[in-house]
Design a protein around this motif. Structure first.
Motif, PDB file in Angstrom:
ATOM      1  N   GLY A   1       0.784  -1.222   0.000  1.00 37.42           N
ATOM      2  CA  GLY A   1       0.000   0.000   0.000  1.00 37.42           C
ATOM      3  C   GLY A   1       0.816   1.271   0.000  1.00 37.42           C
ATOM      4  O   GLY A   1       0.284   2.348  -0.288  1.00 37.42           O
ATOM      5  N   LEU A   2       2.108   1.173   0.317  1.00 42.43           N
ATOM      6  CA  LEU A   2       2.960   2.361   0.299  1.00 42.43           C
ATOM      7  C   LEU A   2       3.695   2.458  -1.036  1.00 42.43           C
ATOM      8  O   LEU A   2       4.075   1.444  -1.607  1.00 42.43           O
ATOM      9  N   PRO A   3       3.917   3.674  -1.525  1.00 39.72           N
ATOM     10  CA  PRO A   3       4.676   3.825  -2.778  1.00 39.72           C
ATOM     11  C   PRO A   3       6.123   3.407  -2.566  1.00 39.72           C
ATOM     12  O   PRO A   3       6.676   3.547  -1.471  1.00 39.72           O
ATOM     13  N   VAL A   4       6.736   2.891  -3.617  1.00 39.19           N
ATOM     14  CA  VAL A   4       8.121   2.443  -3.501  1.00 39.19           C
ATOM     15  C   VAL A   4       9.016   3.642  -3.209  1.00 39.19           C
ATOM     16  O   VAL A   4       8.687   4.788  -3.527  1.00 39.19           O
ATOM     17  N   ARG A   5      10.141   3.370  -2.589  1.00 31.26           N
ATOM     18  CA  ARG A   5      11.091   4.420  -2.269  1.00 31.26           C
ATOM     19  C   ARG A   5      12.495   3.843  -2.252  1.00 31.26           C
ATOM     20  O   ARG A   5      12.678   2.624  -2.213  1.00 31.26           O
ATOM     21  N   ALA A   6      13.478   4.709  -2.283  1.00 30.12           N
ATOM     22  CA  ALA A   6      14.876   4.300  -2.174  1.00 30.12           C
ATOM     23  C   ALA A   6      15.448   4.887  -0.892  1.00 30.12           C
ATOM     24  O   ALA A   6      15.355   6.091  -0.653  1.00 30.12           O
ATOM     25  N   TYR A   7      16.005   4.032  -0.055  1.00 31.80           N
ATOM     26  CA  TYR A   7      16.718   4.495   1.131  1.00 31.80           C
ATOM     27  C   TYR A   7      18.151   4.829   0.711  1.00 31.80           C
ATOM     28  O   TYR A   7      18.870   3.969   0.205  1.00 31.80           O
ATOM     29  N   ARG A   8      18.561   6.057   0.927  1.00 32.01           N
ATOM     30  CA  ARG A   8      19.898   6.483   0.525  1.00 32.01           C
ATOM     31  C   ARG A   8      20.945   6.099   1.564  1.00 32.01           C
ATOM     32  O   ARG A   8      20.652   5.971   2.756  1.00 32.01           O
ATOM     33  N   ASP A   9      22.154   5.954   1.095  1.00 34.32           N
ATOM     34  CA  ASP A   9      23.306   5.756   1.970  1.00 34.32           C
ATOM     35  C   ASP A   9      23.398   6.954   2.917  1.00 34.32           C
ATOM     36  O   ASP A   9      23.374   8.103   2.485  1.00 34.32           O
ATOM     37  N   SER A  10      23.512   6.698   4.236  1.00 32.25           N
ATOM     38  CA  SER A  10      23.578   7.792   5.211  1.00 32.25           C
ATOM     39  C   SER A  10      24.962   8.407   5.309  1.00 32.25           C
ATOM     40  O   SER A  10      25.114   9.514   5.824  1.00 32.25           O
ATOM     41  N   GLY A  11      25.972   7.684   4.854  1.00 30.31           N
ATOM     42  CA  GLY A  11      27.323   8.196   4.942  1.00 30.31           C
ATOM     43  C   GLY A  11      27.891   8.091   6.349  1.00 30.31           C
ATOM     44  O   GLY A  11      27.193   7.754   7.306  1.00 30.31           O
ATOM     45  N   MET A  12      29.178   8.376   6.461  1.00 32.28           N
ATOM     46  CA  MET A  12      29.868   8.363   7.756  1.00 32.28           C
ATOM     47  C   MET A  12      31.150   9.157   7.628  1.00 32.28           C
ATOM     48  O   MET A  12      31.604   9.484   6.528  1.00 32.28           O
ATOM     49  N   GLU A  13      31.699   9.505   8.779  1.00 35.95           N
ATOM     50  CA  GLU A  13      32.996  10.159   8.836  1.00 35.95           C
ATOM     51  C   GLU A  13      33.837   9.430   9.865  1.00 35.95           C
ATOM     52  O   GLU A  13      33.313   8.706  10.712  1.00 35.95           O
ATOM     53  N   TRP A  14      35.154   9.613   9.789  1.00 41.44           N
ATOM     54  CA  TRP A  14      36.032   9.044  10.804  1.00 41.44           C
ATOM     55  C   TRP A  14      36.207  10.065  11.914  1.00 41.44           C
ATOM     56  O   TRP A  14      36.617  11.189  11.684  1.00 41.44           O
ATOM     57  N   GLY A  15      35.873   9.654  13.141  1.00 43.85           N
ATOM     58  CA  GLY A  15      36.053  10.528  14.287  1.00 43.85           C
ATOM     59  C   GLY A  15      37.509  10.638  14.681  1.00 43.85           C
ATOM     60  O   GLY A  15      38.381   9.927  14.164  1.00 43.85           O
ATOM     61  N   SER A  16      37.797  11.540  15.605  1.00 38.78           N
ATOM     62  CA  SER A  16      39.171  11.762  16.040  1.00 38.78           C
ATOM     63  C   SER A  16      39.766  10.539  16.733  1.00 38.78           C
ATOM     64  O   SER A  16      40.983  10.390  16.812  1.00 38.78           O
ATOM     65  N   ASP A  17      38.884   9.655  17.231  1.00 43.60           N
ATOM     66  CA  ASP A  17      39.360   8.440  17.906  1.00 43.60           C
ATOM     67  C   ASP A  17      39.471   7.261  16.947  1.00 43.60           C
ATOM     68  O   ASP A  17      39.682   6.130  17.374  1.00 43.60           O
ATOM     69  N   GLY A  18      39.321   7.513  15.633  1.00 40.41           N
ATOM     70  CA  GLY A  18      39.431   6.434  14.661  1.00 40.41           C
ATOM     71  C   GLY A  18      38.182   5.603  14.523  1.00 40.41           C
ATOM     72  O   GLY A  18      38.221   4.537  13.897  1.00 40.41           O
TER      73      GLY A  18
END
Length: 442
Positions: free
Chosen positions: A114-131
């Motif tokens: 019943g819901l229209p199709v959708r694409a979940y996008r990559d949320s991304g990430m960063e490297w913190g100062s602690d690795g």
């Protein structure tokens, strides 16, 4: 393969669909294309060879992955083009591994009816100062981590209803290494498995003793396991490697004296996992997650009530502290000390509990706002915050505490993940270049 001595979890009952009761049906859920091959390629190929029905669900198309080879440089910074390219890569990898049923979450075959199709996008990430991985500052509104937790669970539940799996396999509670999408996948899968009554097996980095059948092959498959499952991928290693070679945009397969290895965008080289291990998760594990994923489970109303309660709690602490801050005992400022300690405990507790600064900001505003309001002369002429040392300590102390607590880089959410990773790998990463880019050998 080895299992514990406990009774195996009962597989979910078959529906009216024409499926044999002894047919193994395994649903494997991952965050981005190539995760499924890196972490579970041997499992997938072995299950297919054993005649099991295997379904792989990928939650995003990995739009934010780093593109390695220069001949694909045109894909860099072009999210839609990279998404289309990675769709082709995973299709090739699935063909090599023999998986015939692959779905992207949100598409027609993996979407709430019943819901229209959708694409979940990559949320991304960063490297913190602690690795350690941390969320990016500006997450796209269509990103996997921006979507309603309930919507994602509902979409995955639609796949479970269609496939009727006897087991679900996905990441452990830390997502393998802390990528926000991986962590959220764990939470979604744990909740979906709990609702559906399907055994959930988490990818681990542990080892257990191998048991083999009379024919020399590892015996058992995840839905028949108890606590631990080991897949010896020796017989399917070349297929796993060929599937990894399909992901040329993301990783480079290199041959080393110790066997095939993967080179990642940051230059880290990790051996291709031959043995893959899993553990049965009897109950979902509580955890704090980046970007307030725990709050997301509450839905819009729950989040609104939580935000309101945090503001009220801060105001209450501010009022109590204002009343008590001038109290002394033998010259010791017991009132101000306890009041400031209460504020610190409140803000630290909110950051640890919710993995989000926003709740803490609201609580701090409640404290500072009430203190500022009550510091003004009252209509009766009473001064609740006098211009003495204790008064100034109470007037400015909560501001200093709030800046320190809310400005601290990480609280709670990834500390457990870092400790678990160090415990598994036997060393502590010193910098982002020590780690594979958005991927972890597990």
């Amino acid at each position: 393969m080895s299992t514990s001595e406990t009774d195996p979890p009962a597989p979910v009952a078959s529906t009216s669909r024409d499926r044999g009761s002894d047919l193994e049906r395994v649903l494997v859920v991952h965050a981005h294309p190539d995760d499924e091959t890196i972490a579970t390629g041997a499992l997938l190929a072995t299950l297919v060879d054993d005649g099991a029905q295997v379904t792989v669900v990928t939650c995003t198309r990995g739009e934010l992955g780093e593109v390695m080879p220069d001949d694909l440089a045109a894909l860099r910074g072009r999210d839609a083009a990279l998404a289309a390219h990675r769709q082709n890569e995973i299709a090739e990898a699935m063909a090599v591994l023999g998986v015939a049923d692959h779905r992207f979450l949100g598409t027609e075959s993996a979407r709430t009816p019943g819901l229209p199709v959708r694409a979940y996008r990559d949320s991304g990430m960063e490297w913190g100062s602690d690795g350690m991985p941390i969320p990016v500052a500006d997450v796209h509104p269509a990103a996997f981590c921006s979507a309603s937790f309930g919507e994602i669970v509902s979409d995955l539940a639609a796949v479970v209803d269609d496939v009727q799996p006897t087991a679900i396999v996905s990441y452990d509670v830390d997502g393998g290494y802390g990528h926000p999408d991986h962590v959220r996948v764990n939470r979604v899968v744990a909740r979906t498995a709990e609702i559906a009554g399907v055994p959930f097996f988490a990818i681990t980095g542990g080892t257990v003793e191998m048991e083999t059948s009379s024919g020399g092959r590892p015996s058992g498959v995840p839905a028949l396991a108890g606590a631990d499952v080991v897949v010896d991928g020796t017989l399917v290693l070349e297929r796993k490697v060929r599937a990894l070679e399909a992901y040329r945009s993301q990783v480079r397969v290199v041959r080393t004296p110790g066997g095939p290895a993967l080179e990642f965008p940051h230059g880290a080289i990790e051996p291709v996992s031959v043995v893959e291990t899993f553990r049965h998760v009897a109950e979902p594990e509580p955890a704090s997650f980046p970007q307030g994923a725990g709050l997301d489970e509450l839905g819009p109303l729950g989040k609104g009530l939580t935000y309101g309660a945090s503001l009220v709690a801060g105001a209450l602490f501010g009022a109590i502290g204002t009343i008590a801050h001038q109290e002394t005992a033998g010259g010791f400022p017991v009132g101000a000390t306890l009041a400031l300690a209460m504020v610190a405990a409140l803000l630290i507790g909110f950051r640890i509990q919710f993995g989000s600064r926003f709740v803490g900001v609201l609580a701090a505003l409640g404290v500072v706002g009430v203190v500022g309001l009550l510091s003004l002369p009252q209509s009766s002429g009473t001064v609740l915050v006098p211009g003495n040392a204790l008064g100034y300590a109470w007037l400015f102390g909560p501001v200093v505490i709030a800046l320190f607590v809310l400005g601290w880089p990480r609280f709670g959410a990834l500390r457990a993940a870092r400790a678990a990773r160090v415990d598994r790998l036997g060393h502590s990463p010193q910098s982002p270049t020590d780690l594979p880019d958005a991927k972890e050998q597990i």
